[in-house]
Write a protein that holds these residues in place. Structure first.
Motif, PDB file in Angstrom:
ATOM      1  N   GLN A   1     -56.928  74.196  34.869  1.00 29.07           N
ATOM      2  CA  GLN A   1     -55.330  75.232  34.440  1.00 29.07           C
ATOM      3  C   GLN A   1     -55.980  75.294  32.561  1.00 29.07           C
ATOM      4  N   GLY A   2     -56.278  76.378  32.573  1.00 28.96           N
ATOM      5  CA  GLY A   2     -55.908  76.570  30.928  1.00 28.96           C
ATOM      6  C   GLY A   2     -57.652  76.711  30.674  1.00 28.96           C
ATOM      7  N   PHE A   3     -58.173  76.687  29.459  1.00 33.03           N
ATOM      8  CA  PHE A   3     -59.499  76.820  28.929  1.00 33.03           C
ATOM      9  C   PHE A   3     -59.537  76.117  28.181  1.00 33.03           C
ATOM     10  N   TRP A   4     -60.599  75.202  27.617  1.00 28.22           N
ATOM     11  CA  TRP A   4     -60.924  73.893  27.019  1.00 28.22           C
ATOM     12  C   TRP A   4     -61.537  75.062  25.367  1.00 28.22           C
ATOM     13  N   ARG A   5     -60.517  75.138  24.555  1.00 30.38           N
ATOM     14  CA  ARG A   5     -61.524  75.723  23.346  1.00 30.38           C
ATOM     15  C   ARG A   5     -62.165  75.011  21.906  1.00 30.38           C
ATOM     16  N   THR A   6     -63.156  75.195  22.581  1.00 29.15           N
ATOM     17  CA  THR A   6     -64.040  74.372  21.035  1.00 29.15           C
ATOM     18  C   THR A   6     -64.111  74.783  20.242  1.00 29.15           C
ATOM     19  N   ARG A   7     -63.816  75.627  19.845  1.00 30.19           N
ATOM     20  CA  ARG A   7     -63.632  75.948  17.966  1.00 30.19           C
ATOM     21  C   ARG A   7     -62.586  75.169  17.384  1.00 30.19           C
ATOM     22  N   TYR A   8     -61.826  74.986  18.409  1.00 31.30           N
ATOM     23  CA  TYR A   8     -60.532  73.965  17.766  1.00 31.30           C
ATOM     24  C   TYR A   8     -60.628  72.667  18.306  1.00 31.30           C
ATOM     25  N   TRP A   9     -61.367  72.475  19.530  1.00 26.35           N
ATOM     26  CA  TRP A   9     -61.339  71.309  20.172  1.00 26.35           C
ATOM     27  C   TRP A   9     -62.450  70.299  20.024  1.00 26.35           C
ATOM     28  N   GLY A  10     -63.689  70.960  19.760  1.00 22.19           N
ATOM     29  CA  GLY A  10     -64.467  70.764  19.319  1.00 22.19           C
ATOM     30  C   GLY A  10     -65.452  70.226  21.293  1.00 22.19           C
TER      31      GLY A  10
ATOM     32  N   GLN B   1     -66.730  69.664  31.738  1.00 23.88           N
ATOM     33  CA  GLN B   1     -66.560  71.010  31.385  1.00 23.88           C
ATOM     34  C   GLN B   1     -66.275  71.290  32.053  1.00 23.88           C
ATOM     35  N   ALA B   2     -65.548  72.493  32.539  1.00 27.01           N
ATOM     36  CA  ALA B   2     -64.978  73.172  33.807  1.00 27.01           C
ATOM     37  C   ALA B   2     -65.141  74.428  33.892  1.00 27.01           C
ATOM     38  N   PRO B   3     -64.547  75.237  34.573  1.00 28.80           N
ATOM     39  CA  PRO B   3     -64.658  76.489  34.093  1.00 28.80           C
ATOM     40  C   PRO B   3     -62.923  76.649  34.809  1.00 28.80           C
ATOM     41  N   SER B   4     -62.237  77.988  34.187  1.00 33.27           N
ATOM     42  CA  SER B   4     -60.872  78.272  34.545  1.00 33.27           C
ATOM     43  C   SER B   4     -61.169  78.124  35.812  1.00 33.27           C
ATOM     44  N   GLY B   5     -60.123  77.669  36.662  1.00 36.61           N
ATOM     45  CA  GLY B   5     -59.314  78.034  38.285  1.00 36.61           C
ATOM     46  C   GLY B   5     -60.032  76.813  39.354  1.00 36.61           C
ATOM     47  N   ALA B   6     -60.672  77.242  39.865  1.00 36.07           N
ATOM     48  CA  ALA B   6     -61.725  76.282  41.095  1.00 36.07           C
ATOM     49  C   ALA B   6     -63.187  76.515  41.140  1.00 36.07           C
TER      50      ALA B   6
ATOM     51  N   HIS C   1     -47.367  70.022  31.223  1.00 32.24           N
ATOM     52  CA  HIS C   1     -47.496  70.823  30.479  1.00 32.24           C
ATOM     53  C   HIS C   1     -47.884  70.143  29.453  1.00 32.24           C
ATOM     54  N   THR C   2     -49.471  70.356  29.290  1.00 34.82           N
ATOM     55  CA  THR C   2     -50.420  70.354  28.982  1.00 34.82           C
ATOM     56  C   THR C   2     -51.476  71.276  28.792  1.00 34.82           C
ATOM     57  N   SER C   3     -51.971  72.011  27.145  1.00 37.41           N
ATOM     58  CA  SER C   3     -52.525  72.927  27.041  1.00 37.41           C
ATOM     59  C   SER C   3     -53.748  73.205  28.199  1.00 37.41           C
ATOM     60  N   TYR C   4     -54.131  72.207  28.619  1.00 38.20           N
ATOM     61  CA  TYR C   4     -55.342  71.731  29.429  1.00 38.20           C
ATOM     62  C   TYR C   4     -54.888  70.493  30.417  1.00 38.20           C
ATOM     63  N   HIS C   5     -56.035  71.194  31.074  1.00 32.12           N
ATOM     64  CA  HIS C   5     -56.032  70.313  32.421  1.00 32.12           C
ATOM     65  C   HIS C   5     -56.822  70.576  33.582  1.00 32.12           C
ATOM     66  N   SER C   6     -57.414  69.722  33.801  1.00 31.65           N
ATOM     67  CA  SER C   6     -58.572  69.425  34.555  1.00 31.65           C
ATOM     68  C   SER C   6     -59.099  68.690  35.209  1.00 31.65           C
ATOM     69  N   GLN C   7     -59.117  68.900  36.646  1.00 38.77           N
ATOM     70  CA  GLN C   7     -58.619  67.479  37.247  1.00 38.77           C
ATOM     71  C   GLN C   7     -60.333  67.943  38.026  1.00 38.77           C
TER      72      GLN C   7
END
Lengths: 511, 555
Positions: free
Chosen positions: A91-100, A105-110, A212-218
């Protein structure tokens, strides 16, 4: 339903030797770790990894006995002859520009990609069944995977584990970008962990904080690995990973400090007794020259330095299996504090509640001279309830203007004046001294177009079509069934009568 | 000129009439059938009458019994009449729409030489061993040996003996009515070994009206093509207990032979797992007198649900799952005992839940805590555990204790834990249950399809229905002729086909298409078309009527 049963046992089975074989060394092992990384933007990323390794050749055994490895996944491997399985929900997208760069790695969704064994004859059928079963296990809409969204990449997605040959015929890949990840996906994922969520690092996995996070990936990764250095036989490895990015401003009221309790609303209380390794790594890399910028509490036992993703990093290590670590204080709440006072600024954000209260965002910022500052806010367009649309919904919906209040240094130093005596136009806003004056600016209100549904469309189409058909038909019908005959004019029109009157007056015979 | 004009007008009027009539004719002859054809739902024909016939099906279950007389078992003049066949038929009184009749076809014959020899040996076991080898008996059939009244093969006070295979021994009698008396004894023994009312009542429990003992009858699993058996070790407290169980050895040694013997009844798969931190749903009570904890009987139903979420569904198959849980209570709650209705601890410390599985509580010996530090290593005694689980497995498969007639000796348990005739009994029951299930499914399907005319019936659904009906009929025939194995297979086919038809997704496609929507679509099209046609028809009718009446008046 249950009934206590007095069992008169007629079955006496005393076959074979009575001796019990000595316990073998455990054939499966569990390692768990958590990496906490403060991100350059001020957010905090937490990455969990649980690795279960099982020294077993799943495919060859008729009867399988599971200990740490979850039965549900083990059965899948043997039934569908899987070689590798990689499944992620994000859920969400990893913002490489801000977060490094991210660890995982995972795409949004499943996303699901699977390598089948080369013994599988009908790969597409297995793939379809497998995605259906997985959708049941993880409560996700993976059953929507079909031939329209499945591809077989030929160059990318090589096997991550042990593989002799890589015939791409046995690879299937699919992404469902619309998949929404929520608690119902996390619960079955947690159930696969040997310690469930009762002990060890998995205690921290509390759904209401993780979402309640900006990015969640399992994710779940299954692959075969070498059992020993010479790789004479294979073991199965199951990695369950979970990465979240906490918004530091929301959880920390504008400060970049964090603690386990503040992020997860839990602390670590006991290690998982089944794990052979259970560690927490905290990134304490200092980018400035002075080492005294941050402080972790409690002080770590050891540190670990390595080059990760191209940069040199330092991690503080907390080993949960070290008995002294938890016994001292009954629980472990790792905290990190930034020693330098935070930059001059204040951000207050109060999120909206649907139909109850609006958003409020207040920022106190000091702007350098001759600079441009942009504050942008993203809107999500949503459909309202159909009764909530205004009579003219296509006009748009207003978002109230933003307010900018500032104390602007005055060009000219003015002498303090008597507040009561000064003219009224100058005295609404009290100013403490003459070097500043107060300014409040309002921006334009924003007019946002919301999507408006058209409820009557299908019926309109039907009515229009039928009307067209009916009109054509009607004119045809009229044309064909009406009788046309020439009407003999009996009295003539008004013009004729008038003409005859005039003719009579003139003495000319009438028409 | 005027006459010509009137004639032309009349011609024109007649043409208009013809055109209107032609429109009406086209609409009725071409339009209506076209509309009917294009909007009709495809419904393949189904054997409705055969399906309703299935309800009144009479099941005749035939048990072929071979009765072998040894030399001194009956008076000599009776022996002269051999061989001949007697049929004993009776109806099994069940409150079920199907009439079930049980038929014992007894073929009487004299013993062969090697049988004589075997039956004159010292003990029953020896005799059996000698008799066994040469012949392989068909499923469902029985052989009863009648031995002489004073034979020492059985203990003196025993009148009959039921063996582990499909054989029994009955003591003969020297009497005028010898055949009648022996016949009654044979039927008694044969009933115990094959079909009793109880077995069938349990098999049909779901289809019979509820009564007070039906809960007990609903214990066995429903019939299915296969079963999954899962053994789970629950260790809620891995900090204190390091539990090891040799489940692989135990399955190999005890479960697999039993399942091999049962393999005719379905496919079985076995697996096991260990679940940590899996708690029971209820807090046990503390009993200070014995300083132990206990679960009383009425709290047992609440035990299962929280555990079940951890057990994991069987993702890989659709067969029903039987769960057997071995629960090692946490240190804080041990020892833990299960109490029965009267408050006394249950000897096995286990209970079962109908159609679900069994739970056994395994207490760790308190001595082990003294010596060592936590966690203590616990080796589970698998003999104790498997005894309980296998007994529960038998119960859940509906293999009840046989009702032995008086003065009858029952052979000791076999190494598989299952006697051959018990398997036969299970197959009888399962066949009848399958037939009842398939019939019910087909009847409901036929009713549903008859009631809702919107449902599309595709050809493959129809073919499954035909297949199911044929399989039910075949199975009933095979039962009547005593071929148990093929009857069972056919009954399984019947269930599979009928359920395939019933649960076919294509049946649902047009199910929820309400009438008001249909009218909303039809009216804008039909109203403007039908009104002019109807109006002109009415007009034509009135005019014709008038012109018919006018001549009458002039006359």
């Amino acid at each position: 339903m249950a009934a206590a049963m007095p069992l008169a046992l007629p079955v006496l089975l005393l076959l074979g030797p009575g001796g019990w074989c000595l316990a073998e060394p455990p054939r499966d092992s569990l390692r768990e770790e958590l990496v906490i990384t403060p991100l350059p933007s001020g957010d905090v990323a937490a990455t969990f990894q649980f690795r279960t390794r099982w020294d077993s050749e799943l495919q060859r055994e008729g009867v399988s006995h599971y200990r740490l490895f979850p039965k549900a996944l083990g059965q899948l491997i043997s039934k569908y002859s899987l070689r590798e399985l990689h499944l992620s929900f994000t859920q969400g997208f990893w913002r490489t520009r801000y977060w490094g760069p991210p660890f995982l790695q995972a795409p949004s969704g499943a996303e699901l990609w699977v390598w089948f064994q080369d013994t599988v004859t009908d790969v597409d059928k297995s793939w379809k069944e497998l995605s259906n079963v997985l959708s049941g296990i993880f409560c996700a809409s993976l059953n929507f995977i079909d031939s329209t969204n499945t591809v077989t990449p030929t160059a990318s997605f090589k096997p991550l584990g042990l593989a002799n040959d890589t015939d791409h015929y046995f690879l299937r890949y699919a992404v469902l970008p619309r998949e929404v990840v929520c608690t119902e996906n996390l619960t079955p994922w947690k159930k696969l962990l040997p310690c469930s969520s009762k002990a060890g690092l998995s205690v921290l996995l509390k759904a209401d904080r993780l979402f309640h996070t900006s990015y969640h990936s399992q994710a779940v990764h299954i692959r075969p690995v070498c059992r020993n250095a010479r790789c004479t036989s294979i073991s199965w490895e199951l990695r369950q990973t979970l990465s979240v990015v906490f918004d530091a401003f929301i959880t920390g009221q504008g400060k970049k400090d964090w603690s386990l309790f503040r992020m997860f609303s839990r602390t670590l209380t006991e290690p998982c007794p089944l794990a052979s390794e259970s560690r927490v790594y905290v990134d304490i890399t200092t980018y400035n020259q002075d080492n005294e910028t941050l402080e972790v509490h409690p002080p770590p036992t050891t540190t670990y330095q390595d080059v990760i993703l191209g940069t040199r990093k330092t991690y503080a290590i907390y080993d949960l299996l070290d008995t002294a670590m938890i016994n001292n204080s009954r629980n472990l709440n790792i905290q990190l504090k930034w020693k330098r006072p935070p930059e001059n600024g204040y951000i207050h954000y109060q999120p909206a509640q649907d139909r109850l209260q609006p958003h409020l965002l207040e920022m106190l910022i000091q702007l350098p001279a001759n600079s441009v500052t942009k504050v942008s806010i993203q809107f999500e367009r949503a459909l309202l309830k159909w009764t909530e649309y205004t009579p003219d919904p296509n006009h748009g919906f207003y978002v109230s203007p933003s307010v900018l209040s500032a104390l602007v240094p005055s060009m000219v130093a003015a002498k303090p004046v008597d507040w009561e005596e000064s003219p009224l136009f100058n005295s609404l806003f009290p100013v403490s001294d003459g070097s500043n004056y107060f300014v409040r600016l309002y921006t334009e209100p924003l007019l946002v177009n919301l999507p408006t549904p058209d409820f009557s469309m299908p019926y309109n189409v039907i009515c229009l079509t039928c009307t067209v058909v009916a009109v054509c038909y009607g004119s045809f019908y009229n044309l064909l069934t009406r009788t046309f005959h020439i009407e003999e004019p009996r009295t003539g029109g008004l013009a004729k009568r008038l003409a005859n009157l005039i003719r009579r007056a003139r003495g000319v015979p009438p028409l | 000129m005027a006459a010509a004009g009137a004639a032309a007008t009349d011609l024109e009027v007649a043409r208009g009439k013809r055109a209107a009539l032609f429109f009406a004719a086209v609409a009725i002859v071409l339009g209506l059938p076209l509309w009917w054809k294009t909007t009709e739902t495809y419904r393949a024909s189904l054997p409705y009458s055969q399906i309703s016939g299935l309800n009144a099906l009479q099941l005749r279950l035939m048990v072929p019994v071979t009765v072998v007389f040894t030399r001194e078992s009956v008076p000599l003049d009776d022996q002269e009449k051999l061989p001949f066949t007697v049929v004993h038929e009776r109806e099994i009184p069940l409150k079920y729409k199907m009439k079930i009749k049980c038929r014992f076809q007894k073929a009487y014959r004299r013993a062969l030489d090697h049988e004589e020899e075997a039956l004159s040996s010292g003990s029953v076991q020896e005799a059996e061993a000698m008799l066994d080898e040469p012949q392989e008996q068909a499923e469902g059939s029985l052989t009863v040996y009648v031995i002489s009244e004073h034979s020492s093969l059985l203990p003196q006070d025993m009148m009959s003996y039921i063996g582990p295979k499909r054989t029994a021994v009955v003591r003969g009698i020297m009497h005028r009515e010898a055949f009648n008396i022996i016949g009654r004894r044979i039927v008694q023994v044969a009933q115990a070994m094959s079909l009793t009312e109880d077995v069938l009542a349990a098999a049909l429990a779901d289809h019979l009206p509820e009564d007070k003992w039906s809960a007990e009858k609903r214990r066995p699993l429903k019939s299915s093509l296969g079963y999954e058996i899962t053994f789970s070790l629950l260790n809620p407290d891995p900090k204190s207990h390091d539990v090891h169980w040799d489940i692989e050895g135990a399955v190999r040694r005890y479960v697999q032979p039993f399942l091999n013997a049962l393999s005719a009844a379905g496919n079985f798969s076995v697996d096991s797992q260990i679940l940590y931190y899996a708690m029971l749903g209820v807090n046990p009570r503390f009993d200070s007198a014995s300083s132990s904890y206990y679960l009383d009987m009425h709290s047992l139903p609440h035990v299962i649900n929280p555990v079940e979420s951890r057990l994991g569904s069987s993702a890989a198959s659709l067969y029903p799952v039987l769960n057997f849980l071995l629960y090692v209570p946490e240190l804080a709650h041990s020892p833990l005992y299960i109490q029965d209705k009267d408050g006394a601890p249950v000897a096995t410390n286990a209970f079962h839940s109908p159609r679900w599985g069994g739970i056994m509580v395994y207490n760790v010996d308190s001595k082990t805590y003294n010596a060592s530090v936590l966690p203590v290593r616990v080796e589970v005694d698998m003999v104790r555990v498997m005894e309980v689980f296998l007994a529960q497995l038998r119960l859940l498969f509906g293999i009840a204790q046989p009702q032995v007639p008086p003065k009858c000796l029952l052979s000791g348990p076999t190494s598989e834990g299952l006697m051959t005739w018990e398997l036969d009994r299970l197959l009888w029951a399962r066949s009848v249950e399958n037939l009842a299930t398939a019939t019910t499914t087909l009847t409901s399907l036929a009713q549903l399809l008859g009631k809702i005319s919107n449902i599309v019936i595709k050809d493959d659904v129809a073919s499954e229905v035909y297949k199911a009906v044929a399989a039910v009929q075949k199975s009933a025939e095979e039962l009547a002729s005593g071929h148990l194995a093929s009857a069972f297979v056919a009954s399984q086919e019947a269930v599979t086909s009928s359920e395939l038809a019933f649960f076919d997704p294509s049946l649902l496609h047009l199910l929820y298409f309400p009438d008001d929507q249909k009218f909303a679509i039809y009216i804008p099209l039909f109203l403007p078309m039908a009104v002019p046609i109807l109006l002109s028809l009415v007009k034509i009718f009135l005019e014709t009527h008038k012109s018919w009446r006018k001549p009458e008046k002039t006359d």
